[in-house]
Design an enzyme around this catalytic site. Structure first.
Site, PDB file in Angstrom:
ATOM      1  N   SER A   1      50.560  34.515  29.510  1.00 46.19           N
ATOM      2  CA  SER A   1      51.378  34.475  28.285  1.00 46.19           C
ATOM      3  C   SER A   1      52.022  35.824  28.003  1.00 46.19           C
ATOM      4  O   SER A   1      53.223  35.906  27.705  1.00 46.19           O
ATOM      5  CB  SER A   1      50.568  33.983  27.086  1.00 46.19           C
ATOM      6  OG  SER A   1      49.369  34.700  26.936  1.00 46.19           O
TER       7      SER A   1
ATOM      8  N   ARG B   1      34.820  38.888  23.935  1.00 45.73           N
ATOM      9  CA  ARG B   1      35.335  37.944  22.926  1.00 45.73           C
ATOM     10  C   ARG B   1      34.394  36.744  22.818  1.00 45.73           C
ATOM     11  O   ARG B   1      34.238  36.150  21.762  1.00 45.73           O
ATOM     12  CB  ARG B   1      36.761  37.488  23.304  1.00 45.73           C
ATOM     13  CG  ARG B   1      37.763  38.632  23.391  1.00 45.73           C
ATOM     14  CD  ARG B   1      39.094  38.177  23.965  1.00 45.73           C
ATOM     15  NE  ARG B   1      38.967  37.669  25.329  1.00 45.73           N
ATOM     16  CZ  ARG B   1      39.943  37.129  26.037  1.00 45.73           C
ATOM     17  NH1 ARG B   1      41.149  37.023  25.494  1.00 45.73           N
ATOM     18  NH2 ARG B   1      39.737  36.691  27.261  1.00 45.73           N
TER      19      ARG B   1
ATOM     20  N   ASP C   1      37.299  31.311  25.993  1.00 44.65           N
ATOM     21  CA  ASP C   1      37.486  29.895  25.682  1.00 44.65           C
ATOM     22  C   ASP C   1      36.201  29.082  25.743  1.00 44.65           C
ATOM     23  O   ASP C   1      36.158  27.948  25.264  1.00 44.65           O
ATOM     24  CB  ASP C   1      38.520  29.285  26.640  1.00 44.65           C
ATOM     25  CG  ASP C   1      39.860  29.978  26.517  1.00 44.65           C
ATOM     26  OD1 ASP C   1      40.310  30.162  25.369  1.00 44.65           O
ATOM     27  OD2 ASP C   1      40.444  30.357  27.544  1.00 44.65           O
TER      28      ASP C   1
HETATM   29  N1  AMX Z   1      34.927  26.672  38.128  1.00 43.26           N
HETATM   30  C1  AMX Z   1      35.086  26.325  39.422  1.00 43.26           C
HETATM   31  N2  AMX Z   1      35.677  27.101  40.333  1.00 43.26           N
HETATM   32  C2  AMX Z   1      36.105  28.305  39.929  1.00 43.26           C
HETATM   33  C3  AMX Z   1      35.933  28.753  38.615  1.00 43.26           C
HETATM   34  C4  AMX Z   1      35.340  27.875  37.680  1.00 43.26           C
HETATM   35  N3  AMX Z   1      35.194  28.178  36.387  1.00 43.26           N
HETATM   36  N4  AMX Z   1      36.451  29.994  38.507  1.00 43.26           N
HETATM   37  C5  AMX Z   1      36.928  30.315  39.723  1.00 43.26           C
HETATM   38  N5  AMX Z   1      36.724  29.285  40.581  1.00 43.26           N
HETATM   39  C6  AMX Z   1      37.168  29.179  41.975  1.00 43.26           C
HETATM   40  C7  AMX Z   1      38.684  29.246  42.022  1.00 43.26           C
HETATM   41  O1  AMX Z   1      39.259  27.988  41.689  1.00 43.26           O
HETATM   42  C8  AMX Z   1      38.916  29.683  43.445  1.00 43.26           C
HETATM   43  O2  AMX Z   1      38.729  28.570  44.258  1.00 43.26           O
HETATM   44  P1  AMX Z   1      39.661  28.335  45.587  1.00 43.26           P
HETATM   45  O3  AMX Z   1      39.486  29.567  46.415  1.00 43.26           O
HETATM   46  O4  AMX Z   1      39.126  27.083  46.179  1.00 43.26           O
HETATM   47  O5  AMX Z   1      41.066  28.214  45.079  1.00 43.26           O
HETATM   48  C9  AMX Z   1      37.747  30.652  43.686  1.00 43.26           C
HETATM   49  O6  AMX Z   1      36.739  30.300  42.706  1.00 43.26           O
HETATM   50  C10 AMX Z   1      38.093  32.103  43.502  1.00 43.26           C
HETATM   51  O7  AMX Z   1      38.674  32.281  42.226  1.00 43.26           O
HETATM   52  P2  AMX Z   1      38.523  33.676  41.449  1.00 43.26           P
HETATM   53  O8  AMX Z   1      39.180  34.718  42.282  1.00 43.26           O
HETATM   54  O9  AMX Z   1      37.115  33.885  41.046  1.00 43.26           O
HETATM   55  O10 AMX Z   1      39.327  33.384  40.110  1.00 43.26           O
HETATM   56  P3  AMX Z   1      40.905  33.471  39.861  1.00 43.26           P
HETATM   57  O11 AMX Z   1      41.246  34.868  39.500  1.00 43.26           O
HETATM   58  O12 AMX Z   1      41.671  32.866  40.987  1.00 43.26           O
HETATM   59  O13 AMX Z   1      41.087  32.505  38.615  1.00 43.26           O
HETATM   60  C11 AMX Z   1      40.538  31.573  36.513  1.00 43.26           C
HETATM   61  C12 AMX Z   1      40.657  32.862  37.324  1.00 43.26           C
HETATM   62  C13 AMX Z   1      40.295  31.935  35.071  1.00 43.26           C
HETATM   63  C14 AMX Z   1      41.870  30.810  36.618  1.00 43.26           C
HETATM   64  C15 AMX Z   1      39.394  30.724  37.073  1.00 43.26           C
HETATM   65  O14 AMX Z   1      38.163  31.416  36.929  1.00 43.26           O
HETATM   66  C16 AMX Z   1      39.274  29.349  36.434  1.00 43.26           C
HETATM   67  O15 AMX Z   1      39.950  28.432  36.864  1.00 43.26           O
HETATM   68  N6  AMX Z   1      38.420  29.204  35.362  1.00 43.26           N
HETATM   69  C17 AMX Z   1      38.324  27.977  34.626  1.00 43.26           C
HETATM   70  C18 AMX Z   1      39.510  27.834  33.657  1.00 43.26           C
HETATM   71  C19 AMX Z   1      39.400  28.819  32.507  1.00 43.26           C
HETATM   72  O16 AMX Z   1      38.363  28.975  31.878  1.00 43.26           O
HETATM   73  N7  AMX Z   1      40.525  29.483  32.174  1.00 43.26           N
HETATM   74  C20 AMX Z   1      40.609  30.392  31.023  1.00 43.26           C
HETATM   75  C21 AMX Z   1      40.678  31.847  31.423  1.00 43.26           C
HETATM   76  C22 AMX Z   1      40.824  32.734  30.190  1.00 43.26           C
HETATM   77  C23 AMX Z   1      42.167  32.556  29.551  1.00 43.26           C
HETATM   78  O17 AMX Z   1      43.182  32.850  30.139  1.00 43.26           O
HETATM   79  N8  AMX Z   1      42.231  32.038  28.354  1.00 43.26           N
END
Ligand code: AMX
Length: 435
Positions: A241, A327, A373
């Protein structure tokens, strides 16, 4: 000129000079190197943006102009007899790089109250959408409808000098911040409360008035809103964002266009929509397990099922953070103080005990800890704001404080059009395979 704007103007000259002098001396220095993997991998850990308002440390979490959340809770002005910081205070801090006193905060409350009238066509535009439109869609449409009021757009058409861009950007940003709670509350009451709207009360603080327009009058809920709107405001410059607002703003798109674009990014499930997804996921788990407080083993099995279905566990993980999000902790402390026996809080707490180990055991998740979140929805549900599709709108109202103070600074510092280079896999292969 209003006093807040006059004070901000005094900050511009020294900041512009500081950046200019710094660039003259260090402009050729190298900041780092990056790999092919980083280019394919969403540019993780590449410092490529300037965001003056806040900085995220992977271990410690966010600092707003150098202050941590507990420090803000101590130092920012509060309502008499209350404990949580007023969001007016964080806006002042982010914009002015200076802790506000009670007068500064009162002046902001009054200023926003004066600016808060939303023209009727905005409500009519929202009303034209089907009730089933997601609240974030309605929010973005409302923001775009409000663009008729853009002073930057008008000033640009009249040939404004580029050194003055910050001024109408400030006006647009202040007007937007003043009006967003009304638009958000309008959407909430439209969709979930039979269109029974509640008029603003200009005597209340910005968050208190928002709670009032949503229809939640208790002091505790107002305190929650003050905390919520403070801690969701900013998270440095690279998140979807904030980066989007900066990027779109770099084309000299006004604050309405830029903020609406940022909100479209916030509405994605990997970013701000995660707050709704957490509650959806948690309630689905509770229902599937027959209600009540599930055991750790039941939660672990449910998590494994989610992961086996190729889904993420919402509310856990972060692109930068490598510890529990401060947070999250601030919200957990709020729950421990006001609702320690709330059943959903107990479930959320148990999920916190179970999920990190499971995510760690996958071997690929870089941060198994909860983010902001993972907690916010539970607090809202406790007070009866159960309509979780609306939660990201609350996040968006708060995010305006950070990204719009950032946008005002972008214009004040004369930040240029953002235009990174791109390449193709074929060209990269040619470059490296030749070696
Ligand atoms: N559940 C399952 N798998 C997860 C995970 C979770 N909560 N968090 C990371 N992973 C997976 C990724 O999908 C990725 O899988 P892949 O290699 O098969 O594609 C792998 O772990 C490596 O990811 P990462 O380097 O640890 O995370 P990232 O920087 O790529 O992504 C985020 C960060 C937040 C998108 C991810 O942790 C996620 O999808 N979390 C769940 C959604 C969420 O809570 N989002 C809110 C974030 C805060 C915000 O912006 N408000």
């Amino acid at each position: 000129m209003d006093k807040i704007k006059a004070k901000f103007e005094t900050k511009i000259g020294p900041a512009v000079k500081e950046v200019k002098d710094f660039l003259a001396q260090y402009g050729d220095e190298k900041l780092g190197e990056y790999t092919v993997e980083q280019v394919y991998g969403g540019m993780r850990s590449m410092t490529a943006l300037i965001c003056e308002t806040s900085k995220l440390d992977s271990e410690e979490g966010i600092r707003f102009r150098g202050y941590s959340i507990p420090e803000l809770q101590e130092k920012l002005p509060k309502m008499p007899g209350q404990k949580q910081p007023l969001p007016e205070g964080i806006f002042h801090l982010l914009l002015m790089d200076e802790l506000p006193n009670d007068d500064d905060v009162r002046r902001l409350s009054n200023n926003w109250a004066r600016r808060s009238i939303v023209p009727p066509h905005v409500f009519k535009t929202i009303d034209a959408l089907p009730m089933s439109s997601h609240p974030m869609t309605q929010f973005v449409v409302g923001i775009m409808a409000l663009r008729t009021e853009s002073e930057f757009q008008r000033a640009y058409r009249h040939g404004i000098n580029k050194k003055d861009y910050w001024d109408p950007t400030y006006e647009d940003s202040m007007n937007l911040i003043a009006r967003l709670p009304r638009i958000a509350a309008y959407i909430y009451r439209r969709v979930y409360r039979n269109g029974e709207h509640i008029e603003p009360d200009p005597k209340l603080d910005w968050a208190g008035n928002f709670a009032h327009m949503l229809g939640f009058e208790g002091d505790e809920f107002k305190e929650l809103m003050r905390l919520y709107l403070t801690i969701h405001s900013d998270h440095e410059g690279g998140n979807v964002s904030a980066h989007t607002v900066h990027l779109v703003g770099s084309a000299l798109s006004d604050a309405y266009l830029s903020f609406a674009a940022g909100m479209n990014g916030l509405a994605g499930p990997l970013h701000g929509l995660a707050n709704q997804e957490v509650i959806r996921w948690t309630l689905a788990m509770r229902d599937e397990l027959g209600g009540g407080l599930p055991s750790k083993e039941q939660i672990a099995n449910y998590c494994r099922k989610t992961l086996n279905e190729g889904r993420v566990i919402p509310g856990f993980g972060h692109a930068v953070l490598r510890k529990t999000d401060p947070r999250y902790i601030a919200q957990r402390e709020f729950a421990l103080e006001y609702m320690p026996h709330d059943e959903l809080f107990l479930i959320i707490s148990r999920v916190y005990e179970v999920v990190p180990e499971i995510l760690s055991s996958m071997g690929k998740v870089k941060n198994p800890w909860p983010n902001v979140d993972a907690h916010s929805g539970q607090l809202l549900m406790h007070y009866g704001l159960n309509e979780y599709d609306f939660y990201t709108v609350l996040f968006g109202v708060s995010r305006a404080l950070g990204v719009l103070s950032g946008l005002i600074w972008d214009r004040a510092l004369g930040m240029p059009l953002e235009r990174p280079g791109s390449t193709t896999t074929a060209l990269l292969k040619e470059k490296f395979e030749k070696k």
